[in-house]
Design a protein around this motif. Structure first.
Motif, PDB file in Angstrom:
ATOM      1  N   LEU A 115       5.315  16.498   2.824  1.00  0.00           N
ATOM      2  CA  LEU A 115       5.506  15.936   4.323  1.00  0.00           C
ATOM      3  C   LEU A 115       6.695  14.956   4.477  1.00  0.00           C
ATOM      4  CD1 LEU A 115       1.496  15.210   4.862  1.00  0.00           C
ATOM      5  CD2 LEU A 115       2.786  17.296   5.311  1.00  0.00           C
ATOM      6  N   ARG A 116       7.244  15.329   5.623  1.00  0.00           N
ATOM      7  CA  ARG A 116       8.306  14.667   5.874  1.00  0.00           C
ATOM      8  C   ARG A 116       7.610  13.778   7.244  1.00  0.00           C
ATOM      9  NH1 ARG A 116      12.027  17.746   7.861  1.00  0.00           N
ATOM     10  NH2 ARG A 116      13.871  17.127   6.977  1.00  0.00           N
TER      11      ARG A 116
ATOM     12  N   SER B 164       4.584  13.210  -0.978  1.00  0.00           N
ATOM     13  CA  SER B 164       6.376  13.650  -0.639  1.00  0.00           C
ATOM     14  C   SER B 164       7.351  13.108  -1.661  1.00  0.00           C
ATOM     15  CB  SER B 164       6.721  12.603   0.673  1.00  0.00           C
ATOM     16  OG  SER B 164       5.706  13.060   1.929  1.00  0.00           O
TER      17      SER B 164
ATOM     18  N   MET C 219      17.979  15.732  -2.935  1.00  0.00           N
ATOM     19  CA  MET C 219      19.322  15.475  -2.634  1.00  0.00           C
ATOM     20  C   MET C 219      19.846  14.314  -2.135  1.00  0.00           C
ATOM     21  SD  MET C 219      21.430  18.031  -3.893  1.00  0.00           S
ATOM     22  CE  MET C 219      22.830  17.880  -2.985  1.00  0.00           C
TER      23      MET C 219
ATOM     24  N   GLY D 124      14.060   9.848   2.654  1.00  0.00           N
ATOM     25  CA  GLY D 124      13.464   8.640   1.874  1.00  0.00           C
ATOM     26  C   GLY D 124      13.872   8.562   0.361  1.00  0.00           C
ATOM     27  N   ILE D 125      13.957   9.452  -0.152  1.00  0.00           N
ATOM     28  CA  ILE D 125      14.803   9.472  -1.634  1.00  0.00           C
ATOM     29  C   ILE D 125      15.997   8.682  -1.440  1.00  0.00           C
ATOM     30  CG2 ILE D 125      15.051  10.260  -3.876  1.00  0.00           C
ATOM     31  CD1 ILE D 125      12.229  10.725  -3.155  1.00  0.00           C
TER      32      ILE D 125
ATOM     33  N   GLU E 206      -2.006   2.165  -4.813  1.00  0.00           N
ATOM     34  CA  GLU E 206      -1.749   3.658  -4.780  1.00  0.00           C
ATOM     35  C   GLU E 206      -3.157   4.451  -4.918  1.00  0.00           C
ATOM     36  OE1 GLU E 206       0.314   6.019  -3.795  1.00  0.00           O
ATOM     37  OE2 GLU E 206      -1.157   7.381  -4.203  1.00  0.00           O
ATOM     38  N   GLY E 207      -3.324   5.444  -4.063  1.00  0.00           N
ATOM     39  CA  GLY E 207      -4.856   6.130  -3.749  1.00  0.00           C
ATOM     40  C   GLY E 207      -4.908   7.100  -4.937  1.00  0.00           C
TER      41      GLY E 207
ATOM     42  N   ALA F  29       3.301   1.062   3.175  1.00  0.00           N
ATOM     43  CA  ALA F  29       4.393   2.003   2.699  1.00  0.00           C
ATOM     44  C   ALA F  29       3.523   3.424   2.543  1.00  0.00           C
ATOM     45  CB  ALA F  29       5.127   1.451   1.512  1.00  0.00           C
ATOM     46  N   GLY F  30       2.685   3.696   3.347  1.00  0.00           N
ATOM     47  CA  GLY F  30       1.697   4.726   3.204  1.00  0.00           C
ATOM     48  C   GLY F  30       2.292   6.104   3.591  1.00  0.00           C
ATOM     49  N   GLY F  31       3.459   6.191   3.666  1.00  0.00           N
ATOM     50  CA  GLY F  31       4.134   7.401   4.003  1.00  0.00           C
ATOM     51  C   GLY F  31       3.356   8.178   5.043  1.00  0.00           C
TER      52      GLY F  31
ATOM     53  N   GLY G  68       4.565   5.671  -3.279  1.00  0.00           N
ATOM     54  CA  GLY G  68       5.604   6.740  -3.421  1.00  0.00           C
ATOM     55  C   GLY G  68       6.972   5.797  -3.521  1.00  0.00           C
TER      56      GLY G  68
ATOM     57  N   VAL H  38       0.739  -1.012   0.069  1.00  0.00           N
ATOM     58  CA  VAL H  38      -0.086  -0.094   0.028  1.00  0.00           C
ATOM     59  C   VAL H  38       0.995   1.282  -0.083  1.00  0.00           C
ATOM     60  CG1 VAL H  38      -1.879   1.233   1.020  1.00  0.00           C
ATOM     61  CG2 VAL H  38      -1.678  -1.195   1.291  1.00  0.00           C
TER      62      VAL H  38
ATOM     63  N   ARG I  27       7.174  20.802   4.872  1.00  0.00           N
ATOM     64  CA  ARG I  27       8.371  21.547   4.615  1.00  0.00           C
ATOM     65  C   ARG I  27       7.999  22.156   3.263  1.00  0.00           C
ATOM     66  NH1 ARG I  27      14.449  19.960   5.586  1.00  0.00           N
ATOM     67  NH2 ARG I  27      13.324  20.483   7.658  1.00  0.00           N
TER      68      ARG I  27
ATOM     69  N   ARG J 289       8.024  15.873  -4.191  1.00  0.00           N
ATOM     70  CA  ARG J 289       7.969  17.079  -3.524  1.00  0.00           C
ATOM     71  C   ARG J 289       9.210  17.535  -3.119  1.00  0.00           C
ATOM     72  NH1 ARG J 289       1.855  18.230  -1.698  1.00  0.00           N
ATOM     73  NH2 ARG J 289       0.704  16.950  -2.978  1.00  0.00           N
TER      74      ARG J 289
HETATM   75  C1  LIG Z   1      10.324  19.699   0.805  1.00  0.00           C
HETATM   76  C2  LIG Z   1      10.859  18.113   0.955  1.00  0.00           C
HETATM   77  C3  LIG Z   1      12.199  18.097   0.846  1.00  0.00           C
HETATM   78  C4  LIG Z   1      13.042  16.560   1.028  1.00  0.00           C
HETATM   79  N1  LIG Z   1      14.114  16.501   0.484  1.00  0.00           N
HETATM   80  C5  LIG Z   1      14.516  15.301   0.433  1.00  0.00           C
HETATM   81  C6  LIG Z   1      16.000  15.086  -0.155  1.00  0.00           C
HETATM   82  O1  LIG Z   1      16.485  15.889  -0.469  1.00  0.00           O
HETATM   83  N2  LIG Z   1      16.503  13.810   0.009  1.00  0.00           N
HETATM   84  C7  LIG Z   1      15.872  12.790   0.472  1.00  0.00           C
HETATM   85  O2  LIG Z   1      16.240  11.666   0.340  1.00  0.00           O
HETATM   86  N3  LIG Z   1      14.576  12.932   0.846  1.00  0.00           N
HETATM   87  C8  LIG Z   1      14.107  14.274   0.994  1.00  0.00           C
HETATM   88  N4  LIG Z   1      12.708  14.522   1.335  1.00  0.00           N
HETATM   89  C9  LIG Z   1      12.052  13.298   2.070  1.00  0.00           C
HETATM   90  C10 LIG Z   1      11.221  12.439   0.868  1.00  0.00           C
HETATM   91  O3  LIG Z   1      10.489  12.903  -0.106  1.00  0.00           O
HETATM   92  C11 LIG Z   1      10.380  11.475   1.685  1.00  0.00           C
HETATM   93  O4  LIG Z   1      11.018  10.711   2.773  1.00  0.00           O
HETATM   94  C12 LIG Z   1       9.734  10.244   0.901  1.00  0.00           C
HETATM   95  O5  LIG Z   1       9.497  10.765  -0.333  1.00  0.00           O
HETATM   96  C13 LIG Z   1       8.866   9.599   1.449  1.00  0.00           C
HETATM   97  O6  LIG Z   1       8.296   8.430   0.458  1.00  0.00           O
HETATM   98  P1  LIG Z   1       7.166   7.695   0.898  1.00  0.00           P
HETATM   99  O7  LIG Z   1       6.951   6.588  -0.323  1.00  0.00           O
HETATM  100  O8  LIG Z   1       7.202   7.000   2.328  1.00  0.00           O
HETATM  101  O9  LIG Z   1       5.962   8.613   1.055  1.00  0.00           O
HETATM  102  P2  LIG Z   1       4.898   9.197  -0.101  1.00  0.00           P
HETATM  103  O10 LIG Z   1       5.617   9.537  -1.523  1.00  0.00           O
HETATM  104  O11 LIG Z   1       4.154  10.148   0.464  1.00  0.00           O
HETATM  105  O12 LIG Z   1       4.201   8.134  -0.771  1.00  0.00           O
HETATM  106  C14 LIG Z   1       3.060   7.313   0.344  1.00  0.00           C
HETATM  107  C15 LIG Z   1       1.921   7.117  -0.830  1.00  0.00           C
HETATM  108  O13 LIG Z   1       0.848   6.260   0.037  1.00  0.00           O
HETATM  109  C16 LIG Z   1      -0.270   6.471  -0.623  1.00  0.00           C
HETATM  110  N5  LIG Z   1      -1.454   6.262   0.277  1.00  0.00           N
HETATM  111  C17 LIG Z   1      -1.584   7.016   1.565  1.00  0.00           C
HETATM  112  N6  LIG Z   1      -2.692   6.240   1.805  1.00  0.00           N
HETATM  113  C18 LIG Z   1      -3.140   5.340   0.845  1.00  0.00           C
HETATM  114  C19 LIG Z   1      -4.180   4.424   0.985  1.00  0.00           C
HETATM  115  N7  LIG Z   1      -5.283   4.520   1.901  1.00  0.00           N
HETATM  116  N8  LIG Z   1      -4.597   3.835  -0.167  1.00  0.00           N
HETATM  117  C20 LIG Z   1      -3.564   3.674  -1.077  1.00  0.00           C
HETATM  118  N9  LIG Z   1      -2.467   4.695  -1.237  1.00  0.00           N
HETATM  119  C21 LIG Z   1      -2.330   5.373  -0.091  1.00  0.00           C
HETATM  120  C22 LIG Z   1      -0.143   8.315  -0.710  1.00  0.00           C
HETATM  121  O14 LIG Z   1      -0.956   8.540  -1.830  1.00  0.00           O
HETATM  122  C23 LIG Z   1       1.220   8.327  -1.343  1.00  0.00           C
HETATM  123  O15 LIG Z   1       1.463   8.285  -2.579  1.00  0.00           O
HETATM  124  C24 LIG Z   1      12.033  15.737   1.094  1.00  0.00           C
HETATM  125  C25 LIG Z   1      10.544  15.920   1.641  1.00  0.00           C
HETATM  126  C26 LIG Z   1      10.199  17.019   1.364  1.00  0.00           C
HETATM  127  C27 LIG Z   1       8.613  17.249   1.776  1.00  0.00           C
END
Ligand SMILES: Cc1cc2nc3c(=O)[nH]c(=O)nc-3n(C[C@H](O)[C@H](O)[C@H](O)COP(=O)(O)OP(=O)(O)OC[C@H]3O[C@@H](n4cnc5c(N)ncnc54)[C@H](O)[C@@H]3O)c2cc1C
Length: 371
Positions: free
Chosen positions: A305-306, A42, A49, A335-336, A33-34, A199-201, A13, A10, A223, A45
């Motif tokens: 969101l972080r 996140s 780096m 997270g990237i 993915e929703g 993996a819902g961020g 991202g 789930v 952020r 966005r």
């Molecule tokens: C301004 C900013 C700057 C950053 N700079 C950096 C950087 O320089 N280097 C770095 O490594 N990281 C950076 N980060 C952090 C990085 O972007 C995040 O740690 C990373 O993107 C998190 O990934 P994720 O997949 O956990 O979350 P997300 O990308 O948010 O993915 C989670 C997904 O889950 C989905 N979801 C939620 N609920 C449901 C549901 N019920 N059903 C189906 N899907 C659902 C959402 O739609 C979303 O797409 C930055 C973040 C921000 C905001």
């Protein structure tokens, strides 16, 4: 119609897509993915780096273990990164902080110490001398990443390994079916699998609640980033990613423009985060306070969101109360740059094969540390 898999992931991202791709080597995986596109929240966005001033010592080790994936992408990935020095700069009153950070980064980074002349040479836009920056250091091993190419490289791996990506598939209910799960989406599709990867961020605790799994007390924090034009005739394309020692300001080139953040960390609910006027104004004010640049017009602004766990370290592992539920959450602001190794860890935990990063132990990452 019910679709059946070995594993439901789930979240589309970078965490979910990279883990799904690694898990699909040995299992039938469906990614849910929703939104109607991957990386909408996140992961789409970020500041894009890879550098070692992000996070704590554990994060640095995970970043180091992921770096090769960016520097020498495996088959199926396009170019993922280019060199972009990290520059940390300090005023006289910040020199202790500079020394501490330098010592923390030294085992990982290619450090060059900088005096006022060195600061000016690397980034002529900085206010230097007197009450302004007097010293700093550069890490010439930092990278500017292409998160889009990373995301779509993993999506390609997932599809080639017979995985399925279901977008516009927001999970609405998660119920037990024997020892596994039956998941329904808001549009009424049904999916079943013995294992669910969360993996819902920012929504990871919400997804756990749907499954009847206890929270790990994740905290999403907003952020903000702005972009603006450099002064006429000034070409900042070779400037580093420049950051104050404390969490005050970072700025860097972005195409022909510059981007900057006031390094805000505003606690918020999980949501489609929007830039707040106060943080936008703060970013512009801090650019003008610490550099010679003027922000005549904010061209673009966004926020993301972080999401942090209580100890600000990422979380990957089976829930201690439910072995059919794997957490992959708490990637904060890193997270990237840590996604490649976090995805390999998730796959190693599921398959029971070799732990992929010698410098980190499973205990440091397991969700049970918050119970
Ligand atoms: C301004 C900013 C700057 C950053 N700079 C950096 C950087 O320089 N280097 C770095 O490594 N990281 C950076 N980060 C952090 C990085 O972007 C995040 O740690 C990373 O993107 C998190 O990934 P994720 O997949 O956990 O979350 P997300 O990308 O948010 O993915 C989670 C997904 O889950 C989905 N979801 C939620 N609920 C449901 C549901 N019920 N059903 C189906 N899907 C659902 C959402 O739609 C979303 O797409 C930055 C973040 C921000 C905001």
């Amino acid at each position: 119609m019910t679709a059946t898999a070995d594993i439901l992931v789930v979240g589309g991202g970078i965490a979910g897509v990279s883990a799904a791709a690694e898990l699909a080597r040995e299992a039938k995986v469906i990614l849910l993915e929703g939104e109607n596109a991957l990386g909408f929240h996140s992961s789409g966005r970020s500041a894009a780096m890879l550098h070692y001033a992000l996070g704590n010592p554990l994060v640095r080790k995970l970043t180091q273990a992921s770096r090769d994936h960016f520097a020498s992408p495996p088959d199926g990935f396009e170019k993922l990164a280019e060199p972009r020095a990290l520059l940390i700069f300090a005023r006289e009153d910040e020199l202790d902080g500079l020394a501490t950070l330098r010592a923390d980064l030294a085992p990982f980074a290619e450090i060059e110490d900088l005096d006022e002349a060195g600061l000016h040479q690397l980034c002529p836009a900085l206010r230097i001398g007197g009450d302004d920056a007097v010293a700093g250091f550069a890490d010439h091993g930092a990278l500017r990443l292409d998160p889009h190419a990373l995301l779509y490289g993993y999506a390609g791996w997932l599809r080639r390994r017979s995985g399925t990506i279901a977008s516009d598939a927001r999970v609405a209910t998660i119920a037990r079916q024997g020892s596994g799960w039956v998941v329904t989406t808001e549009r009424g599709e049904r999916f079943t699998a013995p294992l669910l990867v969360n993996a819902g961020g920012a929504w990871a605790d919400h997804i756990a609640a749907l499954a009847g799994v206890r929270s790990i007390r994740l905290e999403p924090r907003r952020r903000t980033i702005i972009t603006f034009d450099p002064p006429e005739g000034l070409d900042g394309r070779d400037w580093p990613f420049a950051k104050t020692v404390g969490d005050e300001l970072y700025f860097a080139p972005e195409g022909g423009r510059l981007f900057a953040s006031p390094i805000d960390e505003v606690p918020t609910d999980a949501c489609d985060s929007q830039a707040d006027e106060h943080e936008v104004a703060l970013a512009a004010a801090r650019v003008e306070e610490r550099t010679l640049l003027k922000v005549q017009r904010v061209v673009h602004r966004w926020a993301g969101l972080r999401s942090f766990s209580p100890d600000r370290m990422p979380v990957v592992g089976f829930d201690p109360d439910d072995p059919a539920f794997l957490w992959l959450a708490g990637q904060g602001g890193f997270g990237i740059q840590t996604a490649p190794v976090m995805a390999r860890i998730a796959a190693a935990l599921v398959s029971g094969t070799g732990w992929p990063v010698a410098s980190v132990t499973p205990d440091e990452l397991r969700p049970g540390r918050f119970r």
